[in-house]
Design a protein around this motif. Sequence first.
Motif, short mmCIF file in Angstrom:
data_model
loop_
_atom_site.label_atom_id
_atom_site.label_comp_id
_atom_site.label_asym_id
_atom_site.label_seq_id
_atom_site.Cartn_x
_atom_site.Cartn_y
_atom_site.Cartn_z
N ASN A 86 -2.75 -2.11 -7.77
CA ASN A 86 -2.56 -3.35 -8.45
C ASN A 86 -1.10 -3.39 -8.77
O ASN A 86 -0.66 -3.18 -9.93
CB ASN A 86 -3.19 -3.58 -9.75
CG ASN A 86 -3.38 -5.08 -9.98
OD1 ASN A 86 -2.40 -5.77 -9.66
ND2 ASN A 86 -4.68 -5.45 -10.86
N VAL B 144 2.17 -9.33 -2.83
CA VAL B 144 1.15 -8.94 -1.70
C VAL B 144 0.28 -9.73 -1.04
O VAL B 144 -0.20 -10.75 -1.62
CB VAL B 144 0.46 -7.53 -1.91
CG1 VAL B 144 1.34 -6.26 -2.23
CG2 VAL B 144 -0.56 -8.04 -3.19
N TYR C 223 4.28 -0.40 1.26
CA TYR C 223 3.83 -1.83 1.67
C TYR C 223 4.63 -2.68 2.38
O TYR C 223 4.36 -3.06 3.47
CB TYR C 223 3.13 -2.60 0.34
CG TYR C 223 2.72 -4.01 0.72
CD1 TYR C 223 1.62 -4.40 1.51
CD2 TYR C 223 3.78 -5.07 0.44
CE1 TYR C 223 1.10 -5.65 1.56
CE2 TYR C 223 3.22 -6.38 0.82
CZ TYR C 223 1.98 -6.57 1.50
OH TYR C 223 1.84 -7.95 1.81
N SER D 243 4.29 -3.69 6.08
CA SER D 243 4.17 -5.22 6.45
C SER D 243 4.98 -5.97 7.42
O SER D 243 4.73 -7.31 7.48
CB SER D 243 3.93 -5.86 5.01
OG SER D 243 5.14 -6.01 4.31
N ASN E 140 -4.30 -0.41 4.47
CA ASN E 140 -5.83 -0.35 3.77
C ASN E 140 -5.64 0.50 2.66
O ASN E 140 -6.34 0.29 1.48
CB ASN E 140 -6.96 0.17 4.80
CG ASN E 140 -8.00 0.28 4.12
OD1 ASN E 140 -8.93 -0.77 3.81
ND2 ASN E 140 -8.82 1.37 4.25
N SER F 151 -4.30 -0.97 -0.81
CA SER F 151 -5.20 -2.09 -1.41
C SER F 151 -5.55 -1.70 -2.74
O SER F 151 -6.13 -2.55 -3.48
CB SER F 151 -6.30 -2.53 -0.34
OG SER F 151 -7.34 -1.39 -0.29
N TYR G 110 -2.51 -9.00 2.01
CA TYR G 110 -3.07 -8.17 3.08
C TYR G 110 -3.52 -9.04 4.15
O TYR G 110 -3.38 -8.43 5.27
CB TYR G 110 -4.19 -7.21 2.28
CG TYR G 110 -3.57 -6.43 1.13
CD1 TYR G 110 -2.99 -5.18 1.39
CD2 TYR G 110 -3.92 -6.62 -0.09
CE1 TYR G 110 -2.54 -4.32 0.53
CE2 TYR G 110 -3.39 -5.73 -1.28
CZ TYR G 110 -2.49 -4.70 -0.67
OH TYR G 110 -2.23 -3.65 -1.61
N ASP G 111 -4.21 -10.03 3.83
CA ASP G 111 -4.88 -10.97 4.97
C ASP G 111 -3.68 -11.42 6.12
O ASP G 111 -3.98 -11.24 7.22
CB ASP G 111 -5.63 -12.02 4.43
CG ASP G 111 -6.94 -11.50 3.72
OD1 ASP G 111 -7.25 -10.16 4.13
OD2 ASP G 111 -7.34 -12.11 2.88
#
Length: 329
Positions: free
Chosen positions: A188, A141, A282, A286, A182, A185, A143-144
């Motif tokens: 884990n 992952v 995700y 993404s 979001n 996030s 996210y940024d």
Amino acid sequence: MLDEIFIKIKQLYNISNLKLIKNLGGFSSLNFQISDSSNQFVLKQYRNSTADKIKQIEKISFFLDQSDIPVKLPILNKNGSYHFVYQDTLYALYPMVEGIILHENTLSQKALHSASNILAQLHRLIPIAELNLHDANTCLVNYDEVSDEANKVLNLIANNPISEETDNITRNLIYLKLSLLNDLSAFNFNNVLQPKYLVHGDFHNENIIFSAGHQVIKLLDFEHTFIGSRTEDIFEFIHKGCCNSGFDEENINKAKHFLSHYKSVFPISNDELYIGFQYSVYQLVSSFFFEKELYTSHDISLYGLIGRDINRLSYINDHSRAIFNCIIF
């Protein structure tokens, strides 16, 4: 251009009088069904690939073939290679395999069981070091990076507008993806989804050739194969094969049949499946492939896929836990 490539094929494979039968399309590669006077072939044109990457795909294919996974192998040419270059583009020639592609609405229970059998067989393999496969654990992952990519696509829309309706719906899809991102996030993924399995990377019904009796004949396309979590293949098939058009009762039942049979062959815990399901979301949020293609090419036929994705992700956003429970229990 195909006529020039046919001349190259005649030189390398001693196959002449070729003609195009059908453009089979594709994403990672373009595929063309071609024939001479007596045989049919598939010409694969790779997109954005290097010779080293193609050689790795060939190694994977031959490893799987030797491990009794039914795969389609490329044809060796006069240069002792399984691929060739024409005008800086890589190509490979494959024999045409007789069989059928089953779409979402024609996937039978027998086909679902056969697909889950071959997937479990693939996941049980121990890949050899010589394959040099990518280990997904270091980049599960980011996210940024996804947020930055979303902003680039929003700028692309602003600079290349199509119509007010199309632009607004595409923006709404991107905002929905960022909202789901979001929420995700909190998970884990690395603690549960350890990279231990040989993952096809694009496992769905349109990368499988079935017999008329709905048994798997050949598994196709290993451009994205890596070492990762087997849930990635499981939910790739569920999202693209069983529930591509949505999560109605019929599609959920197909997903349920596929997964329950897989679990009977190669058990997997519900906890791992739950995290794997969230990670599959995700992966959906993404990727901005269709949005970028739409605003780069202005190919309006892609607009339907934007609508499909916003409907599907909206439903996942509202009913994520219910979808998972219906598939698992």
